[in-house]
Design an enzyme around this catalytic site. Sequence first.
Site, PDB file in Angstrom:
ATOM      1  N   GLU A   1      -6.369   9.352  17.233  1.00 52.95           N
ATOM      2  CA  GLU A   1      -7.026  10.671  17.170  1.00 52.95           C
ATOM      3  C   GLU A   1      -7.914  10.756  15.933  1.00 52.95           C
ATOM      4  O   GLU A   1      -9.030  11.295  15.981  1.00 52.95           O
ATOM      5  CB  GLU A   1      -5.972  11.796  17.141  1.00 52.95           C
TER       6      GLU A   1
ATOM      7  N   SER B   1       0.898   6.695   2.417  1.00 51.66           N
ATOM      8  CA  SER B   1       1.508   7.725   3.274  1.00 51.66           C
ATOM      9  C   SER B   1       2.737   8.353   2.623  1.00 51.66           C
ATOM     10  O   SER B   1       3.450   7.705   1.857  1.00 51.66           O
ATOM     11  CB  SER B   1       1.936   7.115   4.605  1.00 51.66           C
TER      12      SER B   1
ATOM     13  N   GLU C   1      -8.950  -1.812   5.587  1.00 51.41           N
ATOM     14  CA  GLU C   1      -7.780  -1.908   6.459  1.00 51.41           C
ATOM     15  C   GLU C   1      -8.206  -1.926   7.927  1.00 51.41           C
ATOM     16  O   GLU C   1      -7.668  -2.672   8.729  1.00 51.41           O
ATOM     17  CB  GLU C   1      -6.857  -0.723   6.186  1.00 51.41           C
TER      18      GLU C   1
ATOM     19  N   GLN D   1       0.857  -1.189   0.000  1.00 52.28           N
ATOM     20  CA  GLN D   1       0.000   0.000   0.000  1.00 52.28           C
ATOM     21  C   GLN D   1       0.894   1.240   0.000  1.00 52.28           C
ATOM     22  O   GLN D   1       1.671   1.443   0.929  1.00 52.28           O
ATOM     23  CB  GLN D   1      -0.856  -0.043   1.259  1.00 52.28           C
TER      24      GLN D   1
HETATM   25  C1  LIG Z   1       3.164  -0.485  11.601  1.00 48.72           C
HETATM   26  C2  LIG Z   1       2.769   0.514  10.537  1.00 48.72           C
HETATM   27  C3  LIG Z   1       2.521   0.091   9.246  1.00 48.72           C
HETATM   28  C4  LIG Z   1       2.178   1.026   8.264  1.00 48.72           C
HETATM   29  N1  LIG Z   1       1.975   0.559   6.986  1.00 48.72           N
HETATM   30  C5  LIG Z   1       1.694   1.449   6.018  1.00 48.72           C
HETATM   31  C6  LIG Z   1       1.558   1.018   4.659  1.00 48.72           C
HETATM   32  O1  LIG Z   1       1.727  -0.175   4.347  1.00 48.72           O
HETATM   33  N2  LIG Z   1       1.292   1.934   3.702  1.00 48.72           N
HETATM   34  C7  LIG Z   1       1.123   3.254   3.987  1.00 48.72           C
HETATM   35  O2  LIG Z   1       0.878   4.026   3.057  1.00 48.72           O
HETATM   36  N3  LIG Z   1       1.253   3.716   5.258  1.00 48.72           N
HETATM   37  C8  LIG Z   1       1.537   2.844   6.273  1.00 48.72           C
HETATM   38  N4  LIG Z   1       1.682   3.287   7.570  1.00 48.72           N
HETATM   39  C9  LIG Z   1       1.582   4.732   7.831  1.00 48.72           C
HETATM   40  C10 LIG Z   1       0.361   5.151   8.619  1.00 48.72           C
HETATM   41  O3  LIG Z   1      -0.806   5.064   7.841  1.00 48.72           O
HETATM   42  C11 LIG Z   1       0.618   6.588   9.098  1.00 48.72           C
HETATM   43  O4  LIG Z   1       1.729   6.542   9.970  1.00 48.72           O
HETATM   44  C12 LIG Z   1      -0.575   7.160   9.823  1.00 48.72           C
HETATM   45  O5  LIG Z   1      -1.642   7.418   8.941  1.00 48.72           O
HETATM   46  C13 LIG Z   1      -0.230   8.487  10.548  1.00 48.72           C
HETATM   47  O6  LIG Z   1       0.381   9.392   9.701  1.00 48.72           O
HETATM   48  P1  LIG Z   1       1.764  10.087  10.108  1.00 48.72           P
HETATM   49  O7  LIG Z   1       2.713   9.029  10.576  1.00 48.72           O
HETATM   50  O8  LIG Z   1       2.190  10.962   8.969  1.00 48.72           O
HETATM   51  O9  LIG Z   1       1.407  10.997  11.379  1.00 48.72           O
HETATM   52  P2  LIG Z   1       0.791  12.467  11.360  1.00 48.72           P
HETATM   53  O10 LIG Z   1      -0.394  12.481  10.457  1.00 48.72           O
HETATM   54  O11 LIG Z   1       1.876  13.443  11.099  1.00 48.72           O
HETATM   55  O12 LIG Z   1       0.274  12.600  12.853  1.00 48.72           O
HETATM   56  C14 LIG Z   1       1.117  13.015  13.934  1.00 48.72           C
HETATM   57  C15 LIG Z   1       0.247  13.134  15.180  1.00 48.72           C
HETATM   58  O13 LIG Z   1      -0.736  14.162  15.007  1.00 48.72           O
HETATM   59  C16 LIG Z   1      -2.055  13.671  15.240  1.00 48.72           C
HETATM   60  N5  LIG Z   1      -3.007  14.287  14.305  1.00 48.72           N
HETATM   61  C17 LIG Z   1      -2.821  14.481  12.972  1.00 48.72           C
HETATM   62  N6  LIG Z   1      -3.931  15.067  12.425  1.00 48.72           N
HETATM   63  C18 LIG Z   1      -4.825  15.222  13.435  1.00 48.72           C
HETATM   64  C19 LIG Z   1      -6.155  15.746  13.505  1.00 48.72           C
HETATM   65  N7  LIG Z   1      -6.766  16.211  12.411  1.00 48.72           N
HETATM   66  N8  LIG Z   1      -6.789  15.722  14.708  1.00 48.72           N
HETATM   67  C20 LIG Z   1      -6.166  15.248  15.827  1.00 48.72           C
HETATM   68  N9  LIG Z   1      -4.899  14.746  15.818  1.00 48.72           N
HETATM   69  C21 LIG Z   1      -4.234  14.712  14.635  1.00 48.72           C
HETATM   70  C22 LIG Z   1      -1.948  12.172  14.953  1.00 48.72           C
HETATM   71  O14 LIG Z   1      -2.961  11.448  15.618  1.00 48.72           O
HETATM   72  C23 LIG Z   1      -0.551  11.849  15.494  1.00 48.72           C
HETATM   73  O15 LIG Z   1      -0.599  11.650  16.876  1.00 48.72           O
HETATM   74  C24 LIG Z   1       2.047   2.390   8.581  1.00 48.72           C
HETATM   75  C25 LIG Z   1       2.291   2.828   9.897  1.00 48.72           C
HETATM   76  C26 LIG Z   1       2.663   1.910  10.868  1.00 48.72           C
HETATM   77  C27 LIG Z   1       2.933   2.401  12.269  1.00 48.72           C
END
Ligand SMILES: Cc1cc2nc3c(=O)[nH]c(=O)nc-3n(C[C@H](O)[C@H](O)[C@H](O)COP(=O)(O)OP(=O)(O)OC[C@H]3O[C@@H](n4cnc5c(N)ncnc54)[C@H](O)[C@@H]3O)c2cc1C
Length: 410
Positions: free
Chosen positions: A378, A110, A225, A107
């Site tokens: 969140e 991100s 998912e 996938q």
């Molecule tokens: C084990 C694992 C497997 C993964 N596998 C995949 C994969 O196969 N493919 C893929 O594409 N992605 C994958 N991901 C990525 C995952 O989808 C993202 O990490 C996740 O969506 C969060 O995005 P970010 O890390 O950019 O955090 P951010 O979006 O930068 O968030 C940072 C913090 O801010 C908070 N926050 C952000 N926006 C808001 C809001 N509007 N209101 C309140 N709080 C908010 C979040 O809750 C978090 O605590 C994986 C992640 C993990 C941990």
Amino acid sequence: MEGDLRAEVTAWIEAHWDPDRSLLDWRRELYASGWAVPSWPARWGGRDLPRSAEDVVARALAEAAAVGLPLGAGMGLAAPTILAHGPDSLRERFLAPTVTGEVTWCQLFSEPGAGSDLAGLTTTARLDGDEWVVSGQKVWNTSAHHADLGLLVARSDWDVPKHQGLTYFVLPMHQPGVEARPLRQMNEHASFNEVFLSEARVPRDHVVGEVGEGWRVALTTLAFERRFGAMARPSVVPSAGRALEEAQVEAAEFFETYKWYPQRAGRPDLVVAQAQATGMASDPVVRQEIARLHALQRASRWTAERARASLALGRTPGPEGSIGKLALSHVARQAARVHSLIAGADGLLTGPDSPLGGVVAEVLVSVPAQSIAGGTDEIQRNILGEKALGLPREPAPDRDAPFRELPRNA
Ligand SMILES: Cc1cc2nc3c(=O)[nH]c(=O)nc-3n(C[C@H](O)[C@H](O)[C@H](O)COP(=O)(O)OP(=O)(O)OC[C@H]3O[C@@H](n4cnc5c(N)ncnc54)[C@H](O)[C@@H]3O)c2cc1C
């Protein structure tokens, strides 16, 4: 009705399952019979049965010690998304080899600047003759280092509001423009990657849904998912036979990537025995926290069962996906807390002499991933607040302007 179905599929398995044939040969026949995916439309290899038929078939296969479907993003995310949105040309090309395990998927959603705010992604796709040319960077992409195909969301139009300029593609991963670099995690595993796309090529007709409809299609993948839930080992019985041996190799390769996922879920299954083994089972605080863990687990299981029952009745999925995902985070965190109470500071140690041979330490550094992957806690709360409780929408001043005009970090 369920009894008839059970008898019919059991008779079919008895007549056709032979552990000495190849895994591919067996899965092709299972698919051709309609029993691999009985709830899919007959036109796409199913039997037009209700979703509950999937469980009936899975149980019948397990009882016969016969191999079922491949695990992973193929059947979990790619197949249901392509089935739901098409077009037919992609259904024809990709559904069968996904069911048989001939192709594997990852996938590619991100990005470094777009996770929770997925619609803010900047990887760009431009049409050049018969191909889309894609450039940008993805991150956290599980299994991208060995997948054949990627579910890619990219921006195909910068001059419309952000949700409207996205397109969903099937990206061939094995090509010079795609470079997957594994990321080392704090639990020492390396199951996900940074993926660099440098003028990667996608055939023009590899668009899932329509051009510009990528957001809607991505929401389907995300819904599946959330439902994906905990990863269970397949019930392949270790016994002789070519198909079984090949299935064991396939499962071993798959679980190499996911082997820390049970620790990510907190290993609640280990707490009672560990409390007893260490003499902590009579500690009143430990007992109270174990009881709390048990209550959370029960509530989480009932939510999952309610969701399954509602799906089996053909109802549209409700908020249970988000509730269930949040519940798994609570269970994981509470289990990690109980493991810490039992082990004390020793819980930080790794190696054979450490609590549970290092499993406790791995739990402590893996549990945070549970509340991030597939949408953070969140974000699930925001979804529940807006969709289930009817609270006002989160302010989104960037929703209507053309994406090109939005302020962005350099
Ligand atoms: C084990 C694992 C497997 C993964 N596998 C995949 C994969 O196969 N493919 C893929 O594409 N992605 C994958 N991901 C990525 C995952 O989808 C993202 O990490 C996740 O969506 C969060 O995005 P970010 O890390 O950019 O955090 P951010 O979006 O930068 O968030 C940072 C913090 O801010 C908070 N926050 C952000 N926006 C808001 C809001 N509007 N209101 C309140 N709080 C908010 C979040 O809750 C978090 O605590 C994986 C992640 C993990 C941990």
